[in-house]
Write a protein that holds these residues in place. Sequence first.
Motif, PDB file in Angstrom:
ATOM      1  N   PRO A 221      84.612  35.567  55.411  1.00 31.05           N
ATOM      2  CA  PRO A 221      84.565  36.678  54.215  1.00 31.05           C
ATOM      3  C   PRO A 221      83.376  37.026  53.262  1.00 31.05           C
ATOM      4  O   PRO A 221      83.407  38.319  52.967  1.00 31.05           O
ATOM      5  CB  PRO A 221      85.512  35.583  53.193  1.00 31.05           C
ATOM      6  N   ALA A 222      82.262  36.244  53.570  1.00 26.11           N
ATOM      7  CA  ALA A 222      80.958  36.631  53.072  1.00 26.11           C
ATOM      8  C   ALA A 222      80.486  37.989  53.860  1.00 26.11           C
ATOM      9  O   ALA A 222      79.943  39.054  53.060  1.00 26.11           O
ATOM     10  CB  ALA A 222      79.949  35.576  53.205  1.00 26.11           C
ATOM     11  N   SER A 223      80.573  38.051  55.131  1.00 25.87           N
ATOM     12  CA  SER A 223      79.981  39.115  56.080  1.00 25.87           C
ATOM     13  C   SER A 223      80.789  40.373  55.793  1.00 25.87           C
ATOM     14  O   SER A 223      80.403  41.357  55.715  1.00 25.87           O
ATOM     15  CB  SER A 223      80.000  38.591  57.383  1.00 25.87           C
ATOM     16  N   ALA A 224      82.340  40.049  55.571  1.00 24.20           N
ATOM     17  CA  ALA A 224      83.207  41.045  55.323  1.00 24.20           C
ATOM     18  C   ALA A 224      82.914  41.728  54.015  1.00 24.20           C
ATOM     19  O   ALA A 224      82.905  42.976  53.741  1.00 24.20           O
ATOM     20  CB  ALA A 224      84.478  40.512  55.199  1.00 24.20           C
ATOM     21  N   ILE A 225      82.434  40.902  52.814  1.00 22.68           N
ATOM     22  CA  ILE A 225      82.277  41.461  51.428  1.00 22.68           C
ATOM     23  C   ILE A 225      80.877  42.342  51.578  1.00 22.68           C
ATOM     24  O   ILE A 225      80.802  43.184  51.099  1.00 22.68           O
ATOM     25  CB  ILE A 225      81.873  40.218  50.812  1.00 22.68           C
ATOM     26  N   ARG A 226      79.964  41.744  52.452  1.00 21.44           N
ATOM     27  CA  ARG A 226      78.759  42.739  52.707  1.00 21.44           C
ATOM     28  C   ARG A 226      79.051  43.986  53.286  1.00 21.44           C
ATOM     29  O   ARG A 226      78.486  45.043  52.784  1.00 21.44           O
ATOM     30  CB  ARG A 226      77.815  41.713  53.496  1.00 21.44           C
ATOM     31  N   LEU A 227      79.661  44.006  54.457  1.00 19.45           N
ATOM     32  CA  LEU A 227      80.387  45.275  54.974  1.00 19.45           C
ATOM     33  C   LEU A 227      81.118  46.174  54.183  1.00 19.45           C
ATOM     34  O   LEU A 227      80.699  47.307  54.097  1.00 19.45           O
ATOM     35  CB  LEU A 227      81.283  44.756  56.262  1.00 19.45           C
ATOM     36  N   ALA A 228      81.885  45.473  53.235  1.00 23.24           N
ATOM     37  CA  ALA A 228      82.829  46.499  52.445  1.00 23.24           C
ATOM     38  C   ALA A 228      81.796  47.092  51.368  1.00 23.24           C
ATOM     39  O   ALA A 228      82.019  48.163  50.969  1.00 23.24           O
ATOM     40  CB  ALA A 228      83.822  45.427  51.678  1.00 23.24           C
ATOM     41  N   ARG A 229      80.866  46.575  50.862  1.00 24.15           N
ATOM     42  CA  ARG A 229      80.006  46.932  49.876  1.00 24.15           C
ATOM     43  C   ARG A 229      79.261  48.251  50.442  1.00 24.15           C
ATOM     44  O   ARG A 229      78.998  49.123  49.812  1.00 24.15           O
ATOM     45  CB  ARG A 229      79.301  45.902  49.425  1.00 24.15           C
ATOM     46  N   GLU A 230      78.673  47.770  51.372  1.00 21.61           N
ATOM     47  CA  GLU A 230      77.619  48.704  52.104  1.00 21.61           C
ATOM     48  C   GLU A 230      78.380  49.908  52.651  1.00 21.61           C
ATOM     49  O   GLU A 230      77.787  51.023  52.847  1.00 21.61           O
ATOM     50  CB  GLU A 230      76.754  47.994  53.185  1.00 21.61           C
TER      51      GLU A 230
ATOM     52  N   MET B 101      89.908  34.608  49.729  1.00 20.87           N
ATOM     53  CA  MET B 101      89.343  33.756  50.720  1.00 20.87           C
ATOM     54  C   MET B 101      88.169  32.796  50.337  1.00 20.87           C
ATOM     55  O   MET B 101      88.178  31.573  50.511  1.00 20.87           O
ATOM     56  CB  MET B 101      89.372  34.264  52.079  1.00 20.87           C
ATOM     57  N   LEU B 102      87.030  33.556  50.073  1.00 20.90           N
ATOM     58  CA  LEU B 102      85.794  32.997  49.768  1.00 20.90           C
ATOM     59  C   LEU B 102      85.800  31.831  48.610  1.00 20.90           C
ATOM     60  O   LEU B 102      85.162  31.024  48.738  1.00 20.90           O
ATOM     61  CB  LEU B 102      84.720  34.102  49.642  1.00 20.90           C
ATOM     62  N   SER B 103      86.676  32.232  47.730  1.00 21.37           N
ATOM     63  CA  SER B 103      86.684  31.370  46.560  1.00 21.37           C
ATOM     64  C   SER B 103      87.290  30.187  46.985  1.00 21.37           C
ATOM     65  O   SER B 103      87.500  29.137  45.955  1.00 21.37           O
ATOM     66  CB  SER B 103      87.506  32.027  45.493  1.00 21.37           C
ATOM     67  N   THR B 104      88.279  30.119  47.957  1.00 21.83           N
ATOM     68  CA  THR B 104      88.649  28.737  48.407  1.00 21.83           C
ATOM     69  C   THR B 104      87.864  27.811  49.374  1.00 21.83           C
ATOM     70  O   THR B 104      88.402  26.941  49.741  1.00 21.83           O
ATOM     71  CB  THR B 104      89.978  29.003  49.420  1.00 21.83           C
TER      72      THR B 104
ATOM     73  N   ARG C 125      79.296  32.180  55.219  1.00 21.84           N
ATOM     74  CA  ARG C 125      77.688  32.902  55.269  1.00 21.84           C
ATOM     75  C   ARG C 125      77.361  32.939  53.861  1.00 21.84           C
ATOM     76  O   ARG C 125      77.147  34.169  53.388  1.00 21.84           O
ATOM     77  CB  ARG C 125      77.740  33.795  56.286  1.00 21.84           C
ATOM     78  N   TRP C 126      77.208  31.876  52.947  1.00 25.19           N
ATOM     79  CA  TRP C 126      76.798  32.097  51.703  1.00 25.19           C
ATOM     80  C   TRP C 126      75.460  33.007  51.231  1.00 25.19           C
ATOM     81  O   TRP C 126      75.410  33.807  50.446  1.00 25.19           O
ATOM     82  CB  TRP C 126      76.672  30.740  50.717  1.00 25.19           C
ATOM     83  N   GLY C 127      74.697  32.851  52.176  1.00 30.18           N
ATOM     84  CA  GLY C 127      73.311  33.640  52.067  1.00 30.18           C
ATOM     85  C   GLY C 127      73.668  35.184  52.159  1.00 30.18           C
ATOM     86  O   GLY C 127      72.432  35.733  51.825  1.00 30.18           O
ATOM     87  N   LEU C 128      74.599  35.448  52.661  1.00 28.69           N
ATOM     88  CA  LEU C 128      74.808  37.109  52.581  1.00 28.69           C
ATOM     89  C   LEU C 128      75.053  37.680  51.222  1.00 28.69           C
ATOM     90  O   LEU C 128      75.074  38.677  50.784  1.00 28.69           O
ATOM     91  CB  LEU C 128      75.712  37.555  53.593  1.00 28.69           C
TER      92      LEU C 128
ATOM     93  N   ASN D  55      88.228  39.894  64.908  1.00 31.41           N
ATOM     94  CA  ASN D  55      87.121  39.326  65.548  1.00 31.41           C
ATOM     95  C   ASN D  55      86.497  38.660  64.489  1.00 31.41           C
ATOM     96  O   ASN D  55      86.080  39.478  63.484  1.00 31.41           O
ATOM     97  CB  ASN D  55      86.268  40.222  66.367  1.00 31.41           C
ATOM     98  N   PRO D  56      85.986  37.369  64.356  1.00 36.73           N
ATOM     99  CA  PRO D  56      85.297  36.645  63.224  1.00 36.73           C
ATOM    100  C   PRO D  56      83.784  37.329  62.920  1.00 36.73           C
ATOM    101  O   PRO D  56      83.568  37.243  61.998  1.00 36.73           O
ATOM    102  CB  PRO D  56      85.213  35.134  63.792  1.00 36.73           C
ATOM    103  N   LEU D  57      83.297  37.710  64.068  1.00 41.23           N
ATOM    104  CA  LEU D  57      81.812  38.215  63.963  1.00 41.23           C
ATOM    105  C   LEU D  57      81.898  39.822  63.845  1.00 41.23           C
ATOM    106  O   LEU D  57      80.786  40.316  63.764  1.00 41.23           O
ATOM    107  CB  LEU D  57      81.250  37.904  65.366  1.00 41.23           C
ATOM    108  N   ALA D  58      82.976  40.343  63.812  1.00 45.69           N
ATOM    109  CA  ALA D  58      83.234  42.115  63.771  1.00 45.69           C
ATOM    110  C   ALA D  58      82.262  42.600  62.379  1.00 45.69           C
ATOM    111  O   ALA D  58      81.504  43.414  62.706  1.00 45.69           O
ATOM    112  CB  ALA D  58      84.624  42.583  63.600  1.00 45.69           C
ATOM    113  N   ALA D  59      82.473  41.817  61.194  1.00 41.44           N
ATOM    114  CA  ALA D  59      81.682  42.329  60.131  1.00 41.44           C
ATOM    115  C   ALA D  59      80.140  42.307  60.298  1.00 41.44           C
ATOM    116  O   ALA D  59      79.466  43.305  59.595  1.00 41.44           O
ATOM    117  CB  ALA D  59      82.085  41.554  58.752  1.00 41.44           C
ATOM    118  N   ILE D  60      79.684  41.267  61.152  1.00 41.69           N
ATOM    119  CA  ILE D  60      78.413  41.399  61.221  1.00 41.69           C
ATOM    120  C   ILE D  60      77.755  42.084  62.403  1.00 41.69           C
ATOM    121  O   ILE D  60      76.753  42.988  62.460  1.00 41.69           O
ATOM    122  CB  ILE D  60      77.667  39.948  61.532  1.00 41.69           C
ATOM    123  N   LYS D  61      78.740  42.198  63.489  1.00 45.92           N
ATOM    124  CA  LYS D  61      78.255  42.561  64.677  1.00 45.92           C
ATOM    125  C   LYS D  61      78.209  44.080  64.883  1.00 45.92           C
ATOM    126  O   LYS D  61      77.584  45.013  65.373  1.00 45.92           O
ATOM    127  CB  LYS D  61      79.032  41.932  66.032  1.00 45.92           C
TER     128      LYS D  61
END
Length: 362
Positions: A173-182, A195-198, A234-237, A100-106
């Motif tokens: 990828p950006a929201s996934a990175i945020r989730l993985a970090r927290e 993925m984000l680097s591409t 979502r670069w702002g994350l 789900n593309p929104l899973a990392a945020i939702k």
Amino acid sequence: MRMAAEDEFLRQEDLYYVDGSVVLLAAHAGKTHAFRVHKSVLGSHSKVFADMFALPSTTENETYDGVDSVQMPDDAKDLEDLLRALYYPGTILSMLENRNPLAAIKYKGILLLSQKYFVRVLQKLLRARFRADWPSTLPEWDRLMEHYASLSASVVPQHDAASQFIDNRMLEPASAIRLAREANIPEILPAAFYMLSTISPFMDFDALRSSNPPPLTDSQGIVLLWQPGERSARWGLLTPDDWLCLARGGHSMMDFARTFEQQEGQCICDSQICIQQNNKKKLLKGHPQDLLRVLKEIGSQQAPPQYPCYNALQALASRSMETRSVLWENLGYYFGLPQVDDDQNDGDSDDIALVEGEFMDG
């Protein structure tokens, strides 16, 4: 001690049981939500809740609607998701659809709460689901990219621009990175950062979807046009540390590409249109560059045996496939990510069906 008037709080009807033994109060968007639930149910899932409710009630305890009440420091929507998962476990399973593309945020909030209150089975389920979404091996990555390539190929011009955002059907990828970090899920970081680097940093997921998207310009003020099928993020994350990792990864991969190009010898044809030389140059076209994709293209290049460059091309193809494996295995190092120990998962299973069954059994 009695709480404020009952009508001042918003009750969640399907999480407000008349026989509940405690009312949990939590705020969201300036309003307080009330959940009347059972101490026994929460305590059976969480030692933290069990300890919280172990102390006997006294006249000094705050009450609401005739039972003990607890003011929770958590966001009411996250708490609602947690309680709903405990009382209606089927709902969380239906929400946790594959990739789900929104899973990392939702679902970040409910994952963090499950860790905070040590709701172990739910925590294991969410972590397993998020880990399964992100490739951990190169073959898994290739299968995901083949699927995304088919999505991109299906994009056709339409009047409704929003319908052309293939990101709506892809991992973000950006929201996934945020989730993985927290939530401390470092296993997904290498694939997410790669993925984000591409993706172009000028293509912002939220800005492109706003009702009046701002004009996109690069560092030289040149107007950039978003094309249907182009990825955004979502670069702002990202935090400053995330940006630093991304910059290190980009620099390392460009060095990687230059080293690969220099290590390959000159083809005997010594021609300006040599396929082998042109293939190598594909790796040096600048950022953002998908090196795994380019190396796979080079490795898949075919030429007839009588072609002058045939032997050199075959050697380059073999070298390319070996090199992309090395690149994949070292993504964590290139991006400066924390090393994942073998016991990082603490015995958690990655078998989604097994973990889901354990969750449903309570």
